[in-house]
Design an enzyme around this catalytic site. Structure first.
Site, PDB file in Angstrom:
ATOM      1  N   LYS A  61      -0.150 -26.428 -36.884  1.00 34.64           N
ATOM      2  CA  LYS A  61      -0.840 -25.585 -37.864  1.00 34.64           C
ATOM      3  C   LYS A  61      -0.840 -26.263 -39.232  1.00 34.64           C
ATOM      4  CE  LYS A  61       0.077 -21.320 -35.417  1.00 34.64           C
ATOM      5  NZ  LYS A  61       1.087 -20.321 -35.090  1.00 34.64           N
ATOM      6  N   GLN A  71       5.605 -16.803 -37.520  1.00 32.07           N
ATOM      7  CA  GLN A  71       5.544 -17.289 -36.137  1.00 32.07           C
ATOM      8  C   GLN A  71       6.377 -16.397 -35.221  1.00 32.07           C
ATOM      9  OE1 GLN A  71       3.624 -19.881 -35.141  1.00 32.07           O
ATOM     10  NE2 GLN A  71       4.281 -19.717 -33.029  1.00 32.07           N
ATOM     11  N   ASP A  80      -3.206 -13.331 -38.740  1.00 29.21           N
ATOM     12  CA  ASP A  80      -3.039 -13.096 -37.303  1.00 29.21           C
ATOM     13  C   ASP A  80      -3.767 -11.834 -36.848  1.00 29.21           C
ATOM     14  OD1 ASP A  80      -1.533 -14.974 -35.820  1.00 29.21           O
ATOM     15  OD2 ASP A  80       0.339 -14.322 -36.763  1.00 29.21           O
TER      16      ASP A  80
HETATM   17  N1  GUN Z   1       3.299 -17.449 -31.310  1.00 32.12           N
HETATM   18  C1  GUN Z   1       2.469 -17.874 -30.340  1.00 32.12           C
HETATM   19  N2  GUN Z   1       1.178 -17.626 -30.686  1.00 32.12           N
HETATM   20  C2  GUN Z   1       1.209 -17.024 -31.901  1.00 32.12           C
HETATM   21  C3  GUN Z   1       0.203 -16.529 -32.763  1.00 32.12           C
HETATM   22  O1  GUN Z   1      -0.998 -16.588 -32.496  1.00 32.12           O
HETATM   23  N3  GUN Z   1       0.632 -15.986 -33.928  1.00 32.12           N
HETATM   24  C4  GUN Z   1       1.956 -15.893 -34.244  1.00 32.12           C
HETATM   25  N4  GUN Z   1       2.282 -15.340 -35.413  1.00 32.12           N
HETATM   26  N5  GUN Z   1       2.919 -16.340 -33.461  1.00 32.12           N
HETATM   27  C5  GUN Z   1       2.538 -16.901 -32.279  1.00 32.12           C
END
Ligand code: GUN
Length: 295
Positions: free
Chosen positions: A53, A97, A120
């Site tokens: 990311k 996350q 998200d």
């Molecule tokens: N962990 C795995 N995929 C995601 C996601 O799309 N967003 C978040 N915040 N954590 C994750």
């Protein structure tokens, strides 16, 4: 001929659109969109995601703010960080996350994020806005699926869509988005009776159950579009392989179009996170939203 929907190519296109828009924001308004990612603990898979990311965020010209906290970080400290990021004008998107260590209340933490910065789309306000057809932040994976479907079909109006899986992260928001595009939507799941027959009614079949290769060719209506959200690790011939929720070979033989795993939906998720951060930044500054990058 079955069309293989190439998520890598599509995601590169989305990132290119985001990058061009970010450059314009900087030149015309002296604004740089910023994404803050919070990682608590050392989960290896989460560390890889967070690294990717960060790299993608910087690549499109956005500011990336990484906050890595110890696994034993207390809830009060994490909430204080989220509130600081909410108040920081350089931060337009906040992502905590998941999964979080067990002693932390994930719902409380997610619902403390400013909904306008919730890239998200997990905040209860955004879930409610999406469910009532109002402007919201939309979860990245379903948004990526919607973009690919719109690109392939143009209008989705009147199509029969079956979403297999009822998670808050993919299944439910995917169903809402398809409903928003005037599909007739069925949400199926592990307890659905005669799942194969339900799936065979679908013009659009979205598999998000988290079970390796559960959807086989006999679940697919001839000519249907199959979107495979699954990412499952399986041991085969002494090697670890990534497979989807769809058995690719048998489904591709029947489908009109299908996303592969890897290289389908997966690359779209981070591209849509960048798109959401850009959207949040434009909204925060009262500027026009990027076209084609929102629901
Ligand atoms: N962990 C795995 N995929 C995601 C996601 O799309 N967003 C978040 N915040 N954590 C994750």
């Amino acid at each position: 001929m079955t069309t293989i929907i190439d998520g890598k190519v599509f995601a590169a296109r989305v990132r290119g659109q985001v990058q061009a828009h970010v450059a314009r924001l900087r030149e015309e308004h002296a604004i740089t969109p910023g994404l803050a990612v919070v990682l608590v603990g050392e989960d290896p898979a989460s560390q890889v995601y967070v690294r990717n990311k960060h790299a993608s965020t910087v690549e499109v010209g956005m500011a990336s703010f990484e906050h890595r906290l110890a696994a034993d970080t207390g809830e009060a400290d994490l909430l204080a960080l989220v509130r600081r990021l909410n108040a920081d004008p350089a931060v337009h998107g906040i992502l905590v996350q998941l999964p979080l260590p067990g002693h932390l209340n994930a719902e409380l933490i997610i619902n403390t994020i400013d909904p306008a910065k919730d890239v998200d789309g997990f905040h209860i306000s955004n879930v409610g806005l999406l469910g009532t057809g109002q402007k919201s932040m939309v979860p990245c994976t379903p948004l990526g699926c919607l973009m690919m479907l719109r690109d392939h079909h143009g209008s989705l109006s009147g199509m029969n869509a079956v979403v297999v899986g009822r998670s808050n992260i993919v299944g439910k928001p995917m169903a809402q988005l398809l409903l928003g595009d005037s599909c007739t939507v069925t949400i199926a799941h592990s307890r659905t009776k005669d799942l194969a027959a339900v799936c065979r009614a679908a013009d659009i079949l979205v598999a998000a159950v988290g079970r390796a290769e559960m959807i086989t060719g006999d679940f697919v209506k001839p000519g249907a579009t199959v979107i495979d959200v699954g990412i499952n690790r399986v041991e085969r011939d002494g090697k670890t392989r990534l497979v989807g929720d769809v058995e690719f070979a048998s489904a591709a033989a029947v489908a009109g179009a299908i996303t592969p795993v890897p290289g389908g939906v997966g690359p779209m998720t981070i591209a849509c996170l960048l798109a959401n951060t850009l959207t949040a930044c434009c909204r925060a500054n009262g500027l026009a939203e990027p076209e084609g990058l929102t629901a």
